[in-house]
Design a protein around this motif. Sequence first.
Motif, PDB file in Angstrom:
ATOM      1  N   GLY A 156      -7.486  -1.961   3.809  1.00 39.71           N
ATOM      2  CA  GLY A 156      -6.459  -2.637   3.025  1.00 39.71           C
ATOM      3  C   GLY A 156      -6.137  -4.021   3.560  1.00 39.71           C
TER       4      GLY A 156
ATOM      5  N   GLY B   5      -7.309   4.496   3.480  1.00 38.08           N
ATOM      6  CA  GLY B   5      -7.149   3.319   2.656  1.00 38.08           C
ATOM      7  C   GLY B   5      -8.287   3.047   1.699  1.00 38.08           C
TER       8      GLY B   5
ATOM      9  N   GLU C  82       0.482  -3.329   4.649  1.00 27.84           N
ATOM     10  CA  GLU C  82      -0.677  -2.443   4.774  1.00 27.84           C
ATOM     11  C   GLU C  82      -0.647  -1.721   6.115  1.00 27.84           C
ATOM     12  OE1 GLU C  82      -3.289  -0.964   3.824  1.00 27.84           O
ATOM     13  OE2 GLU C  82      -3.708  -1.713   1.801  1.00 27.84           O
TER      14      GLU C  82
ATOM     15  N   THR D  95       1.949   3.398   4.594  1.00 29.12           N
ATOM     16  CA  THR D  95       2.718   2.156   4.528  1.00 29.12           C
ATOM     17  C   THR D  95       4.143   2.403   4.069  1.00 29.12           C
ATOM     18  OG1 THR D  95       0.710   0.872   4.116  1.00 29.12           O
ATOM     19  CG2 THR D  95       2.798  -0.149   3.500  1.00 29.12           C
TER      20      THR D  95
ATOM     21  N   ASP E 121       0.868  -1.167   0.000  1.00 31.19           N
ATOM     22  CA  ASP E 121       0.000   0.000   0.000  1.00 31.19           C
ATOM     23  C   ASP E 121       0.916   1.231   0.000  1.00 31.19           C
ATOM     24  OD1 ASP E 121      -2.386   1.650   0.529  1.00 31.19           O
ATOM     25  OD2 ASP E 121      -1.526   1.846   2.535  1.00 31.19           O
TER      26      ASP E 121
END
Length: 223
Positions: free
Chosen positions: A172, A54, A167, A21, A17
């Motif tokens: 996510g 996310g 993540e 992240t 991600d």
Amino acid sequence: MADGFHAGRTFGAFLFDMDGTIVNSLAVVNRVWSAWARKHNVADVEEFMRTMHGIRAVENIRRLGLPGIEIEREAEAITIAEMEDVDGILPIEGALAFLSALPEGRWAIVTSAIRELALKRLAAAGLPVPRVLVTAEDVAHGKPAPDCFLLAAERLGVPIGDCLVFEDAPAGIKAAEAAGAAVAVVTATHSHVLETPHPSFADYGRLSLVANEPDGLRFGRAA
């Protein structure tokens, strides 16, 4: 994490991600989205901000069910505001070295941002762009649907079960789980403890990479 569940396991590819992240864009996201939420009289701005990370902009707006909102137009306005604001965007500690050590074609970035915004944030953070970059435009259903991670694995030519997803957000993590990938959780931008069964780590500073091509990728502990 190197001493946890994934210690010693070899993976075909890593899927990252982006925001939270490998890139710390929290300041920008909070500025833009909280201003938008207040402007549109979102009932509980704090709760919305806690749960919106996310997820694609259009889906964040749609789930609010606000009357009289043109979802696509609002999402476009938010994206423009985010692209104009790069103040405070930084790489997660150790991310540059970690990503730079990965073999070409063995990693991807999978983000809910549109491609133009993703490229702008990666440039602002000084991070490399991989051969495979899956963005909001590439899938019909964003996180927590698994589509984005499945597409990244397909484009890399690696079975999703041989991929490790990095993540930071619940949406996510759910997407990675639904896809059938292993998961590692990055907590660098978390202000609260995230309850998760997956191994977690604050940043990449204490991780080293062992690249055993063609066998795969695995972790070691940095000296």
